[in-house]
Scaffold this active site. Sequence first.
Site, short mmCIF file in Angstrom:
data_model
loop_
_atom_site.label_atom_id
_atom_site.label_comp_id
_atom_site.label_asym_id
_atom_site.label_seq_id
_atom_site.Cartn_x
_atom_site.Cartn_y
_atom_site.Cartn_z
N ASN A 13 3.08 -2.86 -8.10
CA ASN A 13 1.73 -3.00 -7.58
C ASN A 13 1.24 -1.59 -7.32
O ASN A 13 1.63 -0.96 -6.34
CB ASN A 13 1.73 -3.83 -6.29
CG ASN A 13 0.36 -3.84 -5.62
OD1 ASN A 13 -0.63 -3.39 -6.20
ND2 ASN A 13 0.30 -4.35 -4.40
N LYS A 15 -1.61 -0.56 -6.51
CA LYS A 15 -2.64 -0.46 -5.47
C LYS A 15 -3.80 0.45 -5.96
O LYS A 15 -4.10 0.44 -7.14
CB LYS A 15 -2.01 0.01 -4.15
CG LYS A 15 -0.79 -0.87 -3.78
CD LYS A 15 -0.30 -0.69 -2.38
CE LYS A 15 0.88 -1.64 -2.14
NZ LYS A 15 1.39 -1.57 -0.79
N HIS A 100 -2.58 -10.47 -1.41
CA HIS A 100 -1.77 -9.37 -0.87
C HIS A 100 -2.19 -9.12 0.59
O HIS A 100 -3.36 -9.26 0.93
CB HIS A 100 -1.97 -8.10 -1.72
CG HIS A 100 -1.00 -7.04 -1.36
ND1 HIS A 100 -1.18 -6.21 -0.28
CD2 HIS A 100 0.20 -6.69 -1.90
CE1 HIS A 100 -0.14 -5.39 -0.19
NE2 HIS A 100 0.71 -5.66 -1.15
N GLU A 102 -2.77 -6.53 2.15
CA GLU A 102 -3.84 -5.55 2.32
C GLU A 102 -5.21 -6.21 2.08
O GLU A 102 -6.20 -5.86 2.72
CB GLU A 102 -3.62 -4.36 1.37
CG GLU A 102 -2.46 -3.49 1.87
CD GLU A 102 -1.68 -2.78 0.79
OE1 GLU A 102 -2.15 -2.69 -0.36
OE2 GLU A 102 -0.56 -2.33 1.09
N GLU A 172 6.38 -10.82 1.20
CA GLU A 172 6.18 -9.43 1.63
C GLU A 172 5.95 -9.40 3.14
O GLU A 172 4.81 -9.60 3.60
CB GLU A 172 4.97 -8.82 0.92
CG GLU A 172 5.14 -8.75 -0.58
CD GLU A 172 4.34 -7.61 -1.19
OE1 GLU A 172 4.93 -6.88 -1.99
OE2 GLU A 172 3.16 -7.43 -0.84
N GLY A 178 4.92 -0.34 2.87
CA GLY A 178 4.50 1.06 2.97
C GLY A 178 5.00 1.76 4.20
O GLY A 178 4.53 2.85 4.54
N SER A 218 8.71 -1.89 0.82
CA SER A 218 9.61 -0.73 0.80
C SER A 218 10.86 -0.96 -0.04
O SER A 218 11.93 -0.42 0.27
CB SER A 218 9.98 -0.30 2.22
OG SER A 218 8.81 0.06 2.94
N GLY A 240 5.04 1.73 -3.63
CA GLY A 240 5.25 3.17 -3.82
C GLY A 240 6.23 3.53 -4.93
O GLY A 240 5.95 4.41 -5.75
#
Length: 258
Positions: A13, A15, A100, A102, A172, A178, A218, A240
């Site tokens: 992902n 982002k 998601h 976010e 998640e 993150g 993570s 990430g």
Amino acid sequence: MNKNLRKAVIAGNWKMNKTRPEAKKLLEEIKPLVASADGKIEVIACVPFTNLETAINTVNGSNVKIGAENVHFEASGAFTGEISADMLTELGVEYVIIGHSERRQYFGETDETVNKRTIAALNAGLKPIVCVGELKWERECAITEEVIARQIKLDLFSITAEQAKNIIIAYEPVWAIGTGLTATPDQAQEVCAFIREQLAKLYGKETADAITIQYGGSMNAKNAAELLSKPDVDGGLIGGASLKAEDFNVIVQAAVNG
Ligand code: 13P
């Protein structure tokens, strides 16, 4: 539990990262690294809308599939800034992340809109990656299971068992996204197994056993193998670490071996 009943899926992902030339470069790096996973696991890169066409052209002929990071539930109309499912399929997009944390946290996404987006995606032939997960505070209050059960029930409302086979669930935990804080392999297993129980309640054991459940939060080159060795952790949704070709590939290879 038999992991062979379902496909392992490693999805990046990205982002809000990468311009088109940067996206092309990263995918050119990823392609040869993950080629050996062909036929063994599914490898997906979910990229910003602006990168979709570039990404699809870049991965052409490889085993990397492309996904979007969101989709609107209406087919067309006055929804400034939104993208419809047909717009994605017309480009050749196969997967889409929905709900998601976010999106839920910053853009007012609710279980109701997650449900509507998931239905729209399925109707268009897209494979939704539906994200669920508890907040830190909810885990501290020991209501993780209630939160997850509610999300699964609402997000998948009115979706049939046949349709559910085309859905991937991503667990998640919001506190792990993150932050560098990863759920322990046992915590990830516990909730992924709980999700499968909820899916079995909705659709029966056979369908639940066929649905891929990813862990995300993570996940990285160091911790992936242990997480992916767990019986109900069928893959990963990687933030990430998906932006570094070598790290992403380590995770892909861990899933091949998991
Ligand atoms: P990180 O891997 O950066 O924690 O992000 C996880 C995530 O949100 C994937 O969707």
